[in-house]
Design a protein around this motif. Structure first.
Motif, PDB file in Angstrom:
ATOM      1  N   GLY A  44       0.813  -1.212   0.000  1.00  0.00           N
ATOM      2  CA  GLY A  44       0.000   0.000   0.000  1.00  0.00           C
ATOM      3  C   GLY A  44       0.843   1.256   0.000  1.00  0.00           C
ATOM      4  O   GLY A  44       0.591   2.198  -0.769  1.00  0.00           O
ATOM      5  N   LEU A  45       1.853   1.287   0.854  1.00  0.00           N
ATOM      6  CA  LEU A  45       2.730   2.457   0.912  1.00  0.00           C
ATOM      7  C   LEU A  45       3.522   2.614  -0.381  1.00  0.00           C
ATOM      8  O   LEU A  45       3.745   3.741  -0.846  1.00  0.00           O
ATOM      9  N   ALA A  46       3.949   1.500  -0.975  1.00  0.00           N
ATOM     10  CA  ALA A  46       4.700   1.566  -2.232  1.00  0.00           C
ATOM     11  C   ALA A  46       3.833   2.128  -3.353  1.00  0.00           C
ATOM     12  O   ALA A  46       4.274   2.985  -4.135  1.00  0.00           O
ATOM     13  N   PHE A  47       2.600   1.636  -3.455  1.00  0.00           N
ATOM     14  CA  PHE A  47       1.699   2.133  -4.493  1.00  0.00           C
ATOM     15  C   PHE A  47       1.427   3.621  -4.287  1.00  0.00           C
ATOM     16  O   PHE A  47       1.446   4.402  -5.246  1.00  0.00           O
ATOM     17  N   ALA A  48       1.157   4.022  -3.038  1.00  0.00           N
ATOM     18  CA  ALA A  48       0.883   5.431  -2.744  1.00  0.00           C
ATOM     19  C   ALA A  48       2.080   6.303  -3.101  1.00  0.00           C
ATOM     20  O   ALA A  48       1.921   7.398  -3.658  1.00  0.00           O
ATOM     21  N   ALA A  49       3.291   5.818  -2.790  1.00  0.00           N
ATOM     22  CA  ALA A  49       4.492   6.586  -3.114  1.00  0.00           C
ATOM     23  C   ALA A  49       4.643   6.750  -4.622  1.00  0.00           C
ATOM     24  O   ALA A  49       4.954   7.849  -5.115  1.00  0.00           O
ATOM     25  N   GLY A  50       4.429   5.679  -5.375  1.00  0.00           N
ATOM     26  CA  GLY A  50       4.511   5.766  -6.831  1.00  0.00           C
ATOM     27  C   GLY A  50       3.452   6.676  -7.409  1.00  0.00           C
ATOM     28  O   GLY A  50       3.720   7.485  -8.310  1.00  0.00           O
ATOM     29  N   TRP A  51       2.248   6.575  -6.871  1.00  0.00           N
ATOM     30  CA  TRP A  51       1.125   7.396  -7.350  1.00  0.00           C
ATOM     31  C   TRP A  51       1.386   8.875  -7.109  1.00  0.00           C
ATOM     32  O   TRP A  51       1.245   9.698  -8.021  1.00  0.00           O
ATOM     33  N   VAL A  52       1.788   9.225  -5.900  1.00  0.00           N
ATOM     34  CA  VAL A  52       2.061  10.622  -5.555  1.00  0.00           C
ATOM     35  C   VAL A  52       3.244  11.156  -6.372  1.00  0.00           C
ATOM     36  O   VAL A  52       3.226  12.310  -6.821  1.00  0.00           O
ATOM     37  N   VAL A  80       5.329  14.681 -10.618  1.00  0.00           N
ATOM     38  CA  VAL A  80       6.119  14.830 -11.838  1.00  0.00           C
ATOM     39  C   VAL A  80       5.293  15.490 -12.943  1.00  0.00           C
ATOM     40  O   VAL A  80       5.756  16.422 -13.619  1.00  0.00           O
ATOM     41  N   LEU A  81       4.070  15.021 -13.137  1.00  0.00           N
ATOM     42  CA  LEU A  81       3.218  15.600 -14.178  1.00  0.00           C
ATOM     43  C   LEU A  81       2.920  17.073 -13.910  1.00  0.00           C
ATOM     44  O   LEU A  81       2.999  17.916 -14.812  1.00  0.00           O
ATOM     45  N   THR A  82       2.570  17.397 -12.670  1.00  0.00           N
ATOM     46  CA  THR A  82       2.216  18.771 -12.342  1.00  0.00           C
ATOM     47  C   THR A  82       3.399  19.708 -12.509  1.00  0.00           C
ATOM     48  O   THR A  82       3.276  20.796 -13.095  1.00  0.00           O
ATOM     49  N   VAL A  83       4.564  19.300 -12.029  1.00  0.00           N
ATOM     50  CA  VAL A  83       5.775  20.119 -12.172  1.00  0.00           C
ATOM     51  C   VAL A  83       6.154  20.258 -13.640  1.00  0.00           C
ATOM     52  O   VAL A  83       6.593  21.329 -14.092  1.00  0.00           O
ATOM     53  N   LEU A  84       5.976  19.202 -14.416  1.00  0.00           N
ATOM     54  CA  LEU A  84       6.295  19.252 -15.838  1.00  0.00           C
ATOM     55  C   LEU A  84       5.470  20.325 -16.533  1.00  0.00           C
ATOM     56  O   LEU A  84       6.017  21.182 -17.246  1.00  0.00           O
ATOM     57  N   PRO A 126       6.279  -5.099  -3.671  1.00  0.00           N
ATOM     58  CA  PRO A 126       6.245  -3.648  -3.426  1.00  0.00           C
ATOM     59  C   PRO A 126       6.936  -2.836  -4.521  1.00  0.00           C
ATOM     60  O   PRO A 126       6.446  -1.763  -4.890  1.00  0.00           O
ATOM     61  N   ALA A 127       8.057  -3.342  -5.054  1.00  0.00           N
ATOM     62  CA  ALA A 127       8.759  -2.604  -6.102  1.00  0.00           C
ATOM     63  C   ALA A 127       7.897  -2.489  -7.363  1.00  0.00           C
ATOM     64  O   ALA A 127       7.783  -1.412  -7.963  1.00  0.00           O
ATOM     65  N   ARG A 128       7.272  -3.594  -7.750  1.00  0.00           N
ATOM     66  CA  ARG A 128       6.399  -3.554  -8.928  1.00  0.00           C
ATOM     67  C   ARG A 128       5.168  -2.701  -8.651  1.00  0.00           C
ATOM     68  O   ARG A 128       4.695  -1.979  -9.526  1.00  0.00           O
ATOM     69  N   ILE A 175       3.872   0.450 -10.807  1.00  0.00           N
ATOM     70  CA  ILE A 175       2.523   0.509 -11.359  1.00  0.00           C
ATOM     71  C   ILE A 175       1.819   1.777 -10.882  1.00  0.00           C
ATOM     72  O   ILE A 175       1.110   2.433 -11.647  1.00  0.00           O
ATOM     73  N   GLY A 176       1.997   2.145  -9.612  1.00  0.00           N
ATOM     74  CA  GLY A 176       1.414   3.381  -9.111  1.00  0.00           C
ATOM     75  C   GLY A 176       1.916   4.588  -9.883  1.00  0.00           C
ATOM     76  O   GLY A 176       1.134   5.489 -10.229  1.00  0.00           O
ATOM     77  N   LEU A 177       3.203   4.620 -10.170  1.00  0.00           N
ATOM     78  CA  LEU A 177       3.784   5.699 -10.961  1.00  0.00           C
ATOM     79  C   LEU A 177       3.191   5.717 -12.363  1.00  0.00           C
ATOM     80  O   LEU A 177       2.819   6.777 -12.889  1.00  0.00           O
ATOM     81  N   ALA A 178       3.067   4.541 -12.974  1.00  0.00           N
ATOM     82  CA  ALA A 178       2.528   4.455 -14.333  1.00  0.00           C
ATOM     83  C   ALA A 178       1.070   4.893 -14.377  1.00  0.00           C
ATOM     84  O   ALA A 178       0.647   5.585 -15.317  1.00  0.00           O
ATOM     85  N   PHE A 179       0.287   4.493 -13.373  1.00  0.00           N
ATOM     86  CA  PHE A 179      -1.112   4.903 -13.332  1.00  0.00           C
ATOM     87  C   PHE A 179      -1.226   6.425 -13.308  1.00  0.00           C
ATOM     88  O   PHE A 179      -2.123   7.011 -13.933  1.00  0.00           O
TER      89      PHE A 179
END
Length: 224
Positions: free
Chosen positions: A43-51, A56-60, A119-121, A125-129
């Motif tokens: 859960g924490l890994a997905f949240a970290a990737g998602w955030v 990244v998108l917003t700053v870009l 957790p790594a995957r 996936i959170g980052l990709a989403f």
């Protein structure tokens, strides 16, 4: 400065809600904390990737006008146009989802398999989403351009990005934090929420898209 901050913070709320209310934000987090073999880590890994993806998108998009040699006024024009276009796209998508709601697949196989991910995957996936979902891209693009147009300065811009990301990431962060802090107390409620959202994800998405798309179009037409 305070008036600029108040204005941009109000503008960012509907954009953040586009992200926060999406089932793609909420369902993976719920499934991870309820069914993963390592729920806290996953859960924490997905949240970290998602955030991270949202940031990244917003700053870009915050820096796109500057990279293209545009001014804050140009950013303001583009973010208003993006609100109108993005709002129209969200409304059309929401209506389409509503009309096809009875044919929607209630439980995708990737959602059912998510608990087996490492957790790594899960973080990847959170980052990709966050980075590759068109609805998320539109919301983050409008947010980045709105922040750039507000003339807040570097510190104010950083705070505005953080403000947007926290609200936009709430749909993912809240279930994960509820499980981490008090799993025994919240997991039964989270399971009920998961079942309801998974059963009604098409309807939830449709209503959220139409309402928030209408808000974006209205604020775009009013120049706010």
């Amino acid at each position: 400065m305070s008036s600029d901050w108040a204005a941009v913070s109000a503008e960012l709320i509907p954009l953040a809600l586009v992200v926060a209310l999406s089932p793609i934000s909420i369902l993976p987090a719920l499934l991870l904390v309820l069914y993963s073999t390592r729920p806290r880590a996953a859960g924490l890994a997905f949240a970290a990737g998602w955030v991270t993806g949202l940031t990244v998108l917003t700053v870009l998009f915050l820096n796109v006008p500057r990279l293209l040699g545009g001014s804050a006024d140009t950013s303001s024009v583009w973010q208003l146009r993006l609100r109108l276009f993005g709002g129209a796209v969200l409304i059309v998508t929401g209506v389409s989802l509503w009309l096809r709601r009875n044919k929607a697949v209630r439980s995708a196989h990737w959602l059912d398999a998510i608990g087996k991910w490492s957790p790594a995957r899960t973080a990847a996936i959170g980052l990709a989403f966050g980075v590759f979902n068109p609805k998320i891209i539109v919301a983050c693009a409008a947010a980045g351009l709105a922040i750039d147009a507000a003339r807040l300065g570097p510190i104010g811009q950083g705070a505005a990005v953080g403000y947007f990301v926290v609200i936009a990431g709430a749909g993912t962060l809240l279930p994960v934090l509820a499980h981490v802090l008090a799993a025994k107390r919240f997991d039964r409620s989270l399971e009920r929420l998961r079942a309801w959202i998974q059963q009604r994800q098409a309807e939830i998405s449709a209503v959220a898209l139409v309402v928030i798309g209408a808000v974006l179009m209205v604020t775009g037409m009013l120049g706010r």
